[in-house]
Motif scaffolding. Structure first.
Motif, mmCIF file in Angstrom:
data_model
loop_
_atom_site.group_PDB
_atom_site.id
_atom_site.type_symbol
_atom_site.label_atom_id
_atom_site.label_comp_id
_atom_site.label_asym_id
_atom_site.label_seq_id
_atom_site.Cartn_x
_atom_site.Cartn_y
_atom_site.Cartn_z
ATOM 1 N N ARG A 10 0.837 -1.207 0.000
ATOM 2 C CA ARG A 10 0.000 0.000 0.000
ATOM 3 C C ARG A 10 0.875 1.262 0.000
ATOM 4 N NH1 ARG A 10 -3.660 -0.117 4.846
ATOM 5 N NH2 ARG A 10 -2.179 1.226 5.930
ATOM 6 N N GLY A 11 0.485 2.220 -0.813
ATOM 7 C CA GLY A 11 1.133 3.526 -0.800
ATOM 8 C C GLY A 11 2.550 3.516 -1.317
ATOM 9 N N MET A 12 2.814 2.750 -2.377
ATOM 10 C CA MET A 12 4.156 2.713 -2.956
ATOM 11 C C MET A 12 4.112 3.453 -4.286
ATOM 12 S SD MET A 12 5.485 -1.065 -1.779
ATOM 13 C CE MET A 12 7.159 -0.641 -2.247
ATOM 14 N N ASP A 13 4.276 4.765 -4.214
ATOM 15 C CA ASP A 13 4.057 5.656 -5.354
ATOM 16 C C ASP A 13 5.020 5.422 -6.507
ATOM 17 O OD1 ASP A 13 2.334 6.644 -3.519
ATOM 18 O OD2 ASP A 13 3.069 8.695 -3.499
ATOM 19 N N ALA A 14 6.238 5.003 -6.217
ATOM 20 C CA ALA A 14 7.259 4.925 -7.254
ATOM 21 C C ALA A 14 7.213 3.637 -8.061
ATOM 22 C CB ALA A 14 8.648 5.094 -6.627
ATOM 23 N N VAL A 15 6.469 2.651 -7.623
ATOM 24 C CA VAL A 15 6.405 1.370 -8.333
ATOM 25 C C VAL A 15 5.523 1.513 -9.573
ATOM 26 C CG1 VAL A 15 5.668 -1.026 -8.194
ATOM 27 C CG2 VAL A 15 6.801 0.036 -6.241
ATOM 28 N N LYS A 16 6.072 1.155 -10.731
ATOM 29 C CA LYS A 16 5.341 1.256 -11.988
ATOM 30 C C LYS A 16 4.896 -0.095 -12.535
ATOM 31 C CE LYS A 16 7.508 5.570 -13.499
ATOM 32 N NZ LYS A 16 8.260 6.255 -14.594
ATOM 33 N N SER A 17 5.557 -1.150 -12.097
ATOM 34 C CA SER A 17 5.197 -2.463 -12.646
ATOM 35 C C SER A 17 5.441 -3.563 -11.621
ATOM 36 C CB SER A 17 5.994 -2.758 -13.926
ATOM 37 O OG SER A 17 7.372 -2.880 -13.636
ATOM 38 N N ILE A 18 4.671 -4.619 -11.759
ATOM 39 C CA ILE A 18 4.859 -5.841 -10.981
ATOM 40 C C ILE A 18 5.174 -6.941 -11.981
ATOM 41 C CG2 ILE A 18 3.781 -7.516 -9.446
ATOM 42 C CD1 ILE A 18 1.961 -5.327 -8.437
ATOM 43 N N GLY A 19 6.367 -7.534 -11.827
ATOM 44 C CA GLY A 19 6.748 -8.527 -12.817
ATOM 45 C C GLY A 19 7.903 -9.386 -12.371
ATOM 46 N N LYS A 20 8.892 -9.495 -13.245
ATOM 47 C CA LYS A 20 9.978 -10.456 -13.069
ATOM 48 C C LYS A 20 10.721 -10.269 -11.752
ATOM 49 C CE LYS A 20 14.071 -12.261 -15.407
ATOM 50 N NZ LYS A 20 14.959 -12.167 -16.606
ATOM 51 N N HIS A 21 11.022 -9.015 -11.379
ATOM 52 C CA HIS A 21 11.769 -8.781 -10.146
ATOM 53 C C HIS A 21 10.966 -9.242 -8.933
ATOM 54 C CE1 HIS A 21 14.665 -6.814 -7.485
ATOM 55 N NE2 HIS A 21 13.628 -6.389 -6.784
ATOM 56 N N ILE A 63 -3.378 -4.762 -3.013
ATOM 57 C CA ILE A 63 -2.569 -3.757 -3.710
ATOM 58 C C ILE A 63 -3.376 -2.463 -3.670
ATOM 59 C CG2 ILE A 63 -1.454 -3.124 -5.875
ATOM 60 C CD1 ILE A 63 -1.282 -6.079 -6.540
ATOM 61 N N GLN A 64 -2.883 -1.471 -2.953
ATOM 62 C CA GLN A 64 -3.703 -0.295 -2.654
ATOM 63 C C GLN A 64 -2.877 0.986 -2.748
ATOM 64 O OE1 GLN A 64 -5.586 -0.585 1.161
ATOM 65 N NE2 GLN A 64 -6.415 1.479 1.130
ATOM 66 N N ASP A 65 -3.527 2.025 -3.271
ATOM 67 C CA ASP A 65 -2.942 3.373 -3.296
ATOM 68 C C ASP A 65 -1.581 3.358 -4.000
ATOM 69 O OD1 ASP A 65 -2.536 6.065 -2.863
ATOM 70 O OD2 ASP A 65 -1.807 5.818 -0.805
ATOM 71 N N MET A 66 -1.579 2.909 -5.244
ATOM 72 C CA MET A 66 -0.361 2.892 -6.056
ATOM 73 C C MET A 66 -0.671 3.615 -7.362
ATOM 74 S SD MET A 66 1.043 -0.923 -5.121
ATOM 75 C CE MET A 66 2.588 -0.706 -5.997
ATOM 76 N N PRO A 67 -0.617 4.945 -7.346
ATOM 77 C CA PRO A 67 -1.115 5.748 -8.466
ATOM 78 C C PRO A 67 -0.335 5.595 -9.762
ATOM 79 C CG PRO A 67 0.040 7.123 -6.859
ATOM 80 C CD PRO A 67 -0.108 5.771 -6.240
ATOM 81 N N ASN A 68 0.900 5.099 -9.714
ATOM 82 C CA ASN A 68 1.718 4.989 -10.924
ATOM 83 C C ASN A 68 1.897 3.560 -11.408
ATOM 84 O OD1 ASN A 68 2.434 7.850 -11.249
ATOM 85 N ND2 ASN A 68 3.511 7.593 -9.315
ATOM 86 N N LEU A 69 1.227 2.626 -10.782
ATOM 87 C CA LEU A 69 1.314 1.228 -11.212
ATOM 88 C C LEU A 69 0.587 1.061 -12.542
ATOM 89 C CD1 LEU A 69 2.213 -1.674 -10.554
ATOM 90 C CD2 LEU A 69 0.013 -1.965 -9.376
ATOM 91 N N GLU A 70 1.337 0.650 -13.577
ATOM 92 C CA GLU A 70 0.774 0.553 -14.927
ATOM 93 C C GLU A 70 0.623 -0.873 -15.422
ATOM 94 O OE1 GLU A 70 3.438 2.803 -17.291
ATOM 95 O OE2 GLU A 70 2.792 4.756 -16.497
ATOM 96 N N ALA A 71 1.469 -1.770 -14.948
ATOM 97 C CA ALA A 71 1.474 -3.129 -15.514
ATOM 98 C C ALA A 71 1.659 -4.164 -14.425
ATOM 99 C CB ALA A 71 2.578 -3.252 -16.546
ATOM 100 N N TRP A 72 0.970 -5.266 -14.604
ATOM 101 C CA TRP A 72 1.124 -6.425 -13.726
ATOM 102 C C TRP A 72 1.155 -7.648 -14.630
ATOM 103 C CZ3 TRP A 72 -2.750 -8.087 -9.321
ATOM 104 C CH2 TRP A 72 -2.210 -9.205 -8.647
ATOM 105 N N SER A 73 2.345 -8.184 -14.822
ATOM 106 C CA SER A 73 2.502 -9.307 -15.747
ATOM 107 C C SER A 73 2.618 -10.614 -14.991
ATOM 108 C CB SER A 73 3.753 -9.101 -16.611
ATOM 109 O OG SER A 73 4.915 -9.034 -15.787
ATOM 110 N N GLY A 74 2.498 -11.685 -15.714
ATOM 111 C CA GLY A 74 2.646 -13.003 -15.133
ATOM 112 C C GLY A 74 4.099 -13.451 -15.163
ATOM 113 N N SER A 75 4.310 -14.738 -15.190
ATOM 114 C CA SER A 75 5.663 -15.298 -15.194
ATOM 115 C C SER A 75 5.641 -16.588 -15.994
ATOM 116 C CB SER A 75 6.132 -15.551 -13.761
ATOM 117 O OG SER A 75 7.350 -16.260 -13.733
ATOM 118 N N ASN A 76 6.828 -17.012 -16.399
ATOM 119 C CA ASN A 76 6.922 -18.269 -17.142
ATOM 120 C C ASN A 76 6.596 -19.468 -16.267
ATOM 121 O OD1 ASN A 76 7.686 -16.929 -19.463
ATOM 122 N ND2 ASN A 76 9.869 -16.985 -18.931
#
Length: 499
Positions: A146-157, A175-188
């Protein structure tokens, strides 16, 4: 604090700058249970954090690290080193990090040093650009981000490198209050195989969800209506809640593919003007509330044959319910509350003999209400102009609970109330013109509780052993009367023991 050698429980430790208040005071304490360490911005030397010796406290099961608001960002490196030095013991089960202003998380969060973690919360860590890779934790069940402004994507890392199964035990993710989150990808590999509850709030740039084969509960709130386009792939979904999504005008057609959906909540979506509900053959509960622009239910409700509970509240523009409600052959509970333009119930409802609970506000109870032979609980509120109860009520011989609220013109209860032989609870509130009770109340031998409030004329009539109507109600075990200020009583008078 350091002198308390036998201290085992310390719920909160507030780090100060004065002598004897530093974090080094925790060094020799054998603490257990839960510990919250606040004001970590007062740790001037990162080495002091390491000397707190948390890694050698095996009895601590929950830790919360919290910084204050006034942090000098020039000390960023010190903040990161402080958290690095606060490495817990491997037995830790719950970890919370709040208001952390470092750019990266410590090494011990990115390794296998805490294998027993069950719950992790990362709150307002607004400068971290990447989430820590927690996917390797074998027992992690609850994760809150929650409240992680700088995170833009959820993925490989986030999943980690060369992971064949990420988050193998995770069941609840927020997943809450993340105004810059643009992408959430899966994994192999296999990702989130056990996740059954997901909350996504305040992430307006996020448009898609990864494949979540086990997800059963999904809550979208505060501008996440775009994610509804991804719900068609959630074949196991049973519960969907959509709240405060002001840009939502109508539900996407993909929603009708959710054949396993059992509960649908639509709350405070002020842009929603119409609602089409089809294909939801398993839906058992539908709640629509606070949708102020909603004017119609397109296509009706006739397809919801499994529906058990329906609530429509605070829909100020809704003027009527669609015809065809007689097809709701499983409906047991209906609530219509504060829908100002909805003044009457649809005729088809008279054939829904499965209905057991009915709660209406500002809607005139119809004369055919007596057809609802299974009705056990009835609440009627805000009938401003009616002076008497509808005569059809006397046919409800299975009724056990009757609540009458806010009938300003009601002057008397009918004698036929004695026909309600199964009645166990009677509540009368804010019926200011109601002057007396009917003698028929004496015949209601199953009546266990009577509550009267906001009825100034009736209060005097029911005064214990003195009021003229007391002998009508003296057989009732539990009587609760809340006297108005005009009466000489203070508060309420209770005769018998309150339930």
């Amino acid at each position: 604090m350091v002198e308390l050698k036998f201290l085992q429980t310390l719920p909160i430790f507030i780090v100060g700058k004065d002598s004897g208040c530093g974090i080094r005071e925790l060094q020799g304490l054998n603490l257990g249970g839960e510990l919250t360490i606040q004001n970590l911005e007062n740790v001037m030397c990162a080495a002091d954090a390491q000397e707190a010796n948390l890694k050698d406290k095996p009895n601590l099961c929950a830790l919360c690290f919290s910084w204050g608001q006034d942090i000098d960002l020039q000390l960023e490196g010190n903040v990161e080193q402080t958290l690095e030095g606060l490495r817990p013991h491997q037995n830790l089960k719950r970890l919370t990090v709040e208001e952390y202003m470092g750019v990266r998380f410590p090494h011990w969060m990115s390794s296998s040093l805490l294998p027993n973690l069950i719950e992790v919360s990362l709150i307002n860590c607004r400068r971290c650009e990447q989430l820590p890779p927690l996917s390797h934790l074998p027992f992690l069940q609850v994760l809150v981000i929650r409240g992680m402004d700088a995170v833009k994507s959820i993925g490989k890392h986030f999943y980690g490198d060369d992971v064949t199964e990420a988050f193998p035990s995770l069941k609840r993710l927020t997943i809450q209050d993340m105004p810059n989150l643009e992408a959430w990808s899966g994994s192999n590999g296999r990702v989130l195989p056990c996740l059954n509850r997901l909350n996504v709030w305040g992430c307006p740039k996020l448009t898609t969800l990864p494949c979540l084969p086990s997800l059963k509960e999904l809550e979208l709130k505060d501008g996440n209506e775009m994610l509804l386009g991804s719900v068609a792939n959630l074949a196991a979904l049973e519960y969907l809640c959509i709240s405060s999504c002001s840009m939502l005008v109508s539900l996407p057609e993909e929603l009708q593919n959710l054949t396993s959906l059992r509960q649908l909540w639509i709350n405070w979506c002020n842009g929603l003007t119409s609602l089409r509900l089809q294909g939801l053959s398993s839906l058992r509960k539908l709640v629509i509330q606070g949708c102020h622009s909603l004017t119609s239910l397109i296509g009706g409700l006739r397809h919801l044959t499994a529906l058990h509970s329906l609530a429509i509240n605070y829909c100020l523009e809704l003027e009527y319910l669609p015809e065809g409600m007689q097809h709701l052959t499983s409906l047991q509970r209906l609530t219509i509350w504060n829908c100002q333009k909805l003044t009457c119930l649809p005729e088809g409802l008279r054939h829904v003999t499965t209905l057991e609970a009915l709660s209406i506000d500002g809607t005139t109870p119809p004369e055919w209400i007596g057809n609802l032979s299974s009705l056990r609980r009835l609440q009627i509120n805000g009938c401003d102009k009616l002076t008497c109860l509808p005569s059809g009520l006397q046919l409800l011989t299975n009724l056990q609970q009757l609540q009458i609220w806010g009938w300003p013109c009601l002057t008397a209860l009918p004698e036929w109330i004695a026909n309600l032989s199964s009645l166990r609870y009677l509540e009368i509130e804010y019926c200011r013109k109601l002057e007396c009770l009917p003698s028929g109340l004496q015949l209601l031998t199953n009546l266990e509780r009577l509550k009267i409030r906001g009825c100034p004329q009736l209060e005097k009539q029911c005064e214990k052993e003195k009021g003229e109507d007391w002998h009508y109600i003296s057989h009732i075990p539990y009587i609760e009367i809340e006297y108005t200020k005009s009466q000489s009583r203070r508060g309420g008078e209770c005769c018998g023991r309150l339930l």
